[in-house]
Design a protein around this motif. Structure first.
Motif, PDB file in Angstrom:
ATOM      1  N   UNK A  71       0.583  -0.943   0.074  1.00  0.00           N
ATOM      2  CA  UNK A  71      -0.237   0.162  -0.034  1.00  0.00           C
ATOM      3  C   UNK A  71       1.228   1.446   0.244  1.00  0.00           C
ATOM      4  N   UNK A  72       1.955   1.485   0.810  1.00  0.00           N
ATOM      5  CA  UNK A  72       3.079   2.594   0.582  1.00  0.00           C
ATOM      6  C   UNK A  72       3.478   2.233  -1.361  1.00  0.00           C
ATOM      7  N   UNK A  73       3.365   1.547  -1.949  1.00  0.00           N
ATOM      8  CA  UNK A  73       4.361   1.791  -3.433  1.00  0.00           C
ATOM      9  C   UNK A  73       3.211   1.740  -4.309  1.00  0.00           C
ATOM     10  N   UNK A  74       1.527   1.323  -3.395  1.00  0.00           N
ATOM     11  CA  UNK A  74       0.280   1.800  -3.918  1.00  0.00           C
ATOM     12  C   UNK A  74      -0.624   1.792  -3.222  1.00  0.00           C
ATOM     13  N   UNK A  75      -0.449   3.249  -3.517  1.00  0.00           N
ATOM     14  CA  UNK A  75      -1.961   4.058  -2.449  1.00  0.00           C
ATOM     15  C   UNK A  75      -3.000   3.405  -2.362  1.00  0.00           C
ATOM     16  N   UNK A  76      -4.046   2.975  -1.819  1.00  0.00           N
ATOM     17  CA  UNK A  76      -5.717   2.612  -1.846  1.00  0.00           C
ATOM     18  C   UNK A  76      -5.475   1.195  -2.114  1.00  0.00           C
ATOM     19  N   UNK A  77      -4.414   0.341  -2.763  1.00  0.00           N
ATOM     20  CA  UNK A  77      -4.586  -0.985  -2.716  1.00  0.00           C
ATOM     21  C   UNK A  77      -5.166  -2.209  -1.438  1.00  0.00           C
ATOM     22  N   UNK A  78      -7.169  -2.035  -1.901  1.00  0.00           N
ATOM     23  CA  UNK A  78      -8.018  -2.834  -1.388  1.00  0.00           C
ATOM     24  C   UNK A  78      -6.865  -4.271  -1.193  1.00  0.00           C
ATOM     25  N   UNK A  89      -1.572  -2.703  16.538  1.00  0.00           N
ATOM     26  CA  UNK A  89       0.272  -1.772  15.973  1.00  0.00           C
ATOM     27  C   UNK A  89      -0.531  -1.828  14.457  1.00  0.00           C
ATOM     28  N   UNK A  90      -0.209  -2.592  13.567  1.00  0.00           N
ATOM     29  CA  UNK A  90      -0.376  -3.265  12.323  1.00  0.00           C
ATOM     30  C   UNK A  90      -1.702  -2.682  12.032  1.00  0.00           C
ATOM     31  N   UNK A  91      -2.960  -3.206  12.325  1.00  0.00           N
ATOM     32  CA  UNK A  91      -3.864  -2.888  11.841  1.00  0.00           C
ATOM     33  C   UNK A  91      -4.063  -0.982  11.869  1.00  0.00           C
ATOM     34  N   UNK A  92      -3.838  -0.932  12.969  1.00  0.00           N
ATOM     35  CA  UNK A  92      -4.153   1.211  12.951  1.00  0.00           C
ATOM     36  C   UNK A  92      -3.477   1.245  11.753  1.00  0.00           C
ATOM     37  N   UNK A  93      -2.288   0.983  11.791  1.00  0.00           N
ATOM     38  CA  UNK A  93      -1.163   1.578  10.730  1.00  0.00           C
ATOM     39  C   UNK A  93      -2.142   1.118   9.343  1.00  0.00           C
ATOM     40  N   UNK A  94      -2.403   0.877   8.715  1.00  0.00           N
ATOM     41  CA  UNK A  94      -3.233  -0.078   7.651  1.00  0.00           C
ATOM     42  C   UNK A  94      -4.240   1.454   7.248  1.00  0.00           C
ATOM     43  N   UNK A  95      -4.883   1.380   8.787  1.00  0.00           N
ATOM     44  CA  UNK A  95      -6.356   2.215   8.024  1.00  0.00           C
ATOM     45  C   UNK A  95      -5.579   3.784   8.760  1.00  0.00           C
ATOM     46  N   UNK A  96      -4.113   3.954   8.732  1.00  0.00           N
ATOM     47  CA  UNK A  96      -4.054   5.379   8.923  1.00  0.00           C
ATOM     48  C   UNK A  96      -3.544   6.390   8.354  1.00  0.00           C
ATOM     49  N   UNK A  97      -3.379   6.033   6.585  1.00  0.00           N
ATOM     50  CA  UNK A  97      -3.808   6.637   5.290  1.00  0.00           C
ATOM     51  C   UNK A  97      -4.797   7.130   5.225  1.00  0.00           C
ATOM     52  N   UNK A  98      -6.017   7.091   5.169  1.00  0.00           N
ATOM     53  CA  UNK A  98      -6.945   6.994   4.837  1.00  0.00           C
ATOM     54  C   UNK A  98      -7.591   7.169   3.715  1.00  0.00           C
ATOM     55  N   UNK A  99      -7.220   5.576   2.314  1.00  0.00           N
ATOM     56  CA  UNK A  99      -7.766   6.218   1.962  1.00  0.00           C
ATOM     57  C   UNK A  99      -8.095   5.076   1.819  1.00  0.00           C
ATOM     58  N   UNK A 100      -9.391   4.298   2.506  1.00  0.00           N
ATOM     59  CA  UNK A 100      -9.624   3.207   2.556  1.00  0.00           C
ATOM     60  C   UNK A 100      -9.606   1.744   1.868  1.00  0.00           C
ATOM     61  N   UNK A 102     -10.083  -1.121   3.246  1.00  0.00           N
ATOM     62  CA  UNK A 102      -9.145  -2.183   3.816  1.00  0.00           C
ATOM     63  C   UNK A 102     -10.509  -2.977   4.741  1.00  0.00           C
ATOM     64  N   UNK A 103     -10.027  -4.109   5.173  1.00  0.00           N
ATOM     65  CA  UNK A 103     -10.409  -4.696   5.495  1.00  0.00           C
ATOM     66  C   UNK A 103      -9.938  -5.914   7.126  1.00  0.00           C
ATOM     67  N   UNK A 104     -10.779  -5.327   8.143  1.00  0.00           N
ATOM     68  CA  UNK A 104      -9.734  -7.026   8.938  1.00  0.00           C
ATOM     69  C   UNK A 104     -10.915  -7.549   9.681  1.00  0.00           C
ATOM     70  N   UNK A 105     -10.129  -9.176   9.194  1.00  0.00           N
ATOM     71  CA  UNK A 105     -11.623 -10.272   9.959  1.00  0.00           C
ATOM     72  C   UNK A 105     -10.836 -11.105  10.975  1.00  0.00           C
ATOM     73  N   UNK A 106     -11.068 -11.614  11.573  1.00  0.00           N
ATOM     74  CA  UNK A 106     -11.066 -13.186  12.220  1.00  0.00           C
ATOM     75  C   UNK A 106     -11.312 -13.777  11.572  1.00  0.00           C
ATOM     76  N   UNK A 107     -10.297 -15.346  11.656  1.00  0.00           N
ATOM     77  CA  UNK A 107     -11.173 -16.500  10.890  1.00  0.00           C
ATOM     78  C   UNK A 107     -12.167 -16.811  11.403  1.00  0.00           C
ATOM     79  N   UNK A 126     -13.910   0.461  -1.959  1.00  0.00           N
ATOM     80  CA  UNK A 126     -12.679   1.942  -1.129  1.00  0.00           C
ATOM     81  C   UNK A 126     -13.393   2.095  -0.072  1.00  0.00           C
ATOM     82  N   UNK A 127     -14.328   1.006   0.245  1.00  0.00           N
ATOM     83  CA  UNK A 127     -14.568   1.121   1.956  1.00  0.00           C
ATOM     84  C   UNK A 127     -14.426   0.132   2.713  1.00  0.00           C
ATOM     85  N   UNK A 128     -14.316   0.030   3.826  1.00  0.00           N
ATOM     86  CA  UNK A 128     -13.884  -1.064   4.514  1.00  0.00           C
ATOM     87  C   UNK A 128     -15.364  -2.205   5.450  1.00  0.00           C
ATOM     88  N   UNK A 129     -14.502  -3.055   6.104  1.00  0.00           N
ATOM     89  CA  UNK A 129     -14.878  -3.516   6.451  1.00  0.00           C
ATOM     90  C   UNK A 129     -13.949  -4.788   7.608  1.00  0.00           C
TER      91      UNK A 129
END
Length: 215
Positions: A71-78, A89-100, A102-107, A126-129
């Protein structure tokens, strides 16, 4: 959709591929290690990727790190993260760029195919889940937010369901309110959070970021 699947367990990876293809989507690449994941994401630049957190070679956080690097190389890559654990820590970092996108689910929280594909399509758009368990973990360690403190209890409930990725119609069903009532609550909470109507911004994503992070 063109999809990359990154999962080191063969049976689960194969099951995900078969599921996505059954819904008419195309899996353009799979990966079983962190380095393979990053290479696949940057090579294919898919419409969305499903990435496990813990992958070889060390079974720590290679998958999640690969998603962050991509996502640093391709901003907003879903990217939809599937994990057995919440890496706060990394979940917050994923959300931090504000581009959407992003999803994060426990299996263990994915109960049926329709739920999973719906989340995948929201992320691709481009949304969140977000898994409610993940949201709870992030909030338990998050800093206070004065703007959030201005929200009413009902507005907090609406925003929490919005963070899960639910539409206004779905939120209304969950809270036993009309869609027009939910629309009024969302307009009010956008105003209190200082989120303006900007064609270049996804207001729902920005509101979720305000919910999960200290702006």
């Amino acid at each position: 959709m063109r999809i990359v699947v990154a999962e080191d367990l063969y049976l689960l990876r194969d099951g995900l591929v078969r599921l996505m293809e059954a819904y008419g989507h195309q899996v353009v690449a799979t990966a079983a290690t962190g380095p393979e994941t990053l290479d696949a994401l940057l090579t294919w630049r898919p419409d969305v990727a499903v990435v496990d957190v813990r992958m070889p070679p060390t079974q720590s956080d290679e998958g999640l790190r690969a998603a962050l690097d991509a996502r640093r190389e391709v901003p907003g890559l879903p990217v939809l993260i599937l994990s057995q654990h919440v890496e706060q820590l990394y979940a917050r970092e994923l959300l931090a760029d504000g581009t959407g996108g992003i999803g994060y689910f426990l299996k263990e929280s994915v109960f049926d195919a329709d739920q999973f594909i719906d989340a995948l399509e929201r992320v691709a758009g481009g949304g969140t889940a977000m898994d409610p368990v993940v949201i709870g973990k992030l909030l338990s360690t998050g800093p206070s937010n004065r703007r959030l403190a201005a929200l009413t209890a009902r507005e907090h409930s609406v925003l929490g369901l919005m963070a899960e990725g639910l539409s206004n119609q779905a939120i209304g069903r969950r809270l036993f309110l009309s869609e027009s009532a939910i629309s009024k609550y969302t307009t009010s909470l956008f105003g209190k959070l200082g989120i303006t109507d900007d064609d270049n911004s996804n207001r729902r994503v920005l509101a979720v970021l305000a919910y999960l992070n200290n702006p």
